[in-house]
Design a protein around this motif. Sequence first.
Motif, mmCIF file in Angstrom:
data_model
loop_
_atom_site.group_PDB
_atom_site.id
_atom_site.type_symbol
_atom_site.label_atom_id
_atom_site.label_comp_id
_atom_site.label_asym_id
_atom_site.label_seq_id
_atom_site.Cartn_x
_atom_site.Cartn_y
_atom_site.Cartn_z
ATOM 1 N N ARG A 129 0.794 -1.236 0.000
ATOM 2 C CA ARG A 129 0.000 0.000 0.000
ATOM 3 C C ARG A 129 0.827 1.288 0.000
ATOM 4 O O ARG A 129 0.282 2.354 -0.271
ATOM 5 N N GLY A 130 2.111 1.186 0.331
ATOM 6 C CA GLY A 130 2.935 2.392 0.418
ATOM 7 C C GLY A 130 3.247 2.996 -0.935
ATOM 8 O O GLY A 130 2.967 2.416 -1.988
ATOM 9 N N PRO A 131 3.835 4.183 -0.929
ATOM 10 C CA PRO A 131 4.203 4.846 -2.180
ATOM 11 C C PRO A 131 5.146 3.969 -3.011
ATOM 12 O O PRO A 131 6.072 3.368 -2.480
ATOM 13 N N ALA A 132 4.861 3.871 -4.301
ATOM 14 C CA ALA A 132 5.672 3.046 -5.204
ATOM 15 C C ALA A 132 5.299 3.398 -6.647
ATOM 16 O O ALA A 132 4.246 3.977 -6.892
ATOM 17 N N PRO A 133 6.161 3.032 -7.591
ATOM 18 C CA PRO A 133 5.846 3.287 -9.002
ATOM 19 C C PRO A 133 4.613 2.512 -9.482
ATOM 20 O O PRO A 133 3.947 2.938 -10.414
ATOM 21 N N LEU A 134 4.311 1.375 -8.843
ATOM 22 C CA LEU A 134 3.143 0.581 -9.224
ATOM 23 C C LEU A 134 1.996 0.866 -8.260
ATOM 24 O O LEU A 134 2.207 0.977 -7.046
ATOM 25 N N SER A 135 0.799 0.948 -8.795
ATOM 26 C CA SER A 135 -0.367 1.207 -7.945
ATOM 27 C C SER A 135 -0.627 0.008 -7.036
ATOM 28 O O SER A 135 -0.222 -1.126 -7.345
ATOM 29 N N PRO A 136 -1.323 0.212 -5.903
ATOM 30 C CA PRO A 136 -1.676 -0.917 -5.044
ATOM 31 C C PRO A 136 -2.462 -1.996 -5.796
ATOM 32 O O PRO A 136 -2.274 -3.182 -5.555
ATOM 33 N N GLY A 137 -3.326 -1.581 -6.720
ATOM 34 C CA GLY A 137 -4.095 -2.557 -7.499
ATOM 35 C C GLY A 137 -3.203 -3.456 -8.340
ATOM 36 O O GLY A 137 -3.427 -4.674 -8.408
ATOM 37 N N ILE A 143 -0.301 -8.658 -9.149
ATOM 38 C CA ILE A 143 0.951 -9.440 -9.204
ATOM 39 C C ILE A 143 0.960 -10.500 -8.107
ATOM 40 O O ILE A 143 1.299 -11.659 -8.345
ATOM 41 N N ALA A 144 0.570 -10.108 -6.898
ATOM 42 C CA ALA A 144 0.531 -11.066 -5.790
ATOM 43 C C ALA A 144 -0.483 -12.181 -6.062
ATOM 44 O O ALA A 144 -0.211 -13.359 -5.804
ATOM 45 N N ALA A 145 -1.645 -11.815 -6.594
ATOM 46 C CA ALA A 145 -2.665 -12.827 -6.897
ATOM 47 C C ALA A 145 -2.175 -13.778 -7.978
ATOM 48 O O ALA A 145 -2.360 -15.004 -7.876
ATOM 49 N N TYR A 146 -1.543 -13.251 -9.013
ATOM 50 C CA TYR A 146 -1.040 -14.108 -10.092
ATOM 51 C C TYR A 146 0.072 -15.025 -9.572
ATOM 52 O O TYR A 146 0.102 -16.217 -9.900
ATOM 53 N N THR A 147 0.962 -14.486 -8.764
ATOM 54 C CA THR A 147 2.032 -15.299 -8.190
ATOM 55 C C THR A 147 1.457 -16.412 -7.328
ATOM 56 O O THR A 147 1.892 -17.573 -7.410
ATOM 57 N N SER A 148 0.467 -16.086 -6.518
ATOM 58 C CA SER A 148 -0.193 -17.095 -5.688
ATOM 59 C C SER A 148 -0.845 -18.161 -6.565
ATOM 60 O O SER A 148 -0.747 -19.354 -6.276
ATOM 61 N N TYR A 149 -1.515 -17.724 -7.632
ATOM 62 C CA TYR A 149 -2.144 -18.656 -8.556
ATOM 63 C C TYR A 149 -1.105 -19.615 -9.151
ATOM 64 O O TYR A 149 -1.308 -20.821 -9.182
#
Length: 92
Positions: free
Chosen positions: A67-75, A80-86
């Motif tokens: 959720r913190g500031p980053a070049p990629l949005s939280p969404g 990415i996390a969901a795909y990696t988990s999948y």
Amino acid sequence: MGPDRIMPEMEPMFLPGVEENPQPGAYCDLIQMMRRNGAEYPQIWHMFAFRPQATQHLARFTQEIMRGPAPLSPGIRELIAAYTSYRNDCPF
């Protein structure tokens, strides 16, 4: 999810002693609420509930990364996390 939809029961995690011994606290409360509602939840919550003092830093780290500031949005980070988990055959 509609009220008529029944969630399949979540498979137990690999550490039943952890899952069966949550300590009082926010994650214990969250797990109980999700179970009452028949909803899935991240299995790591069991570790957070088992040793809240030891995992509070991991919980803060995870929230900062997601959720913190980053070049990629939280969404996008969630995607990415969901795909990696999948890909790891792990529910997200």
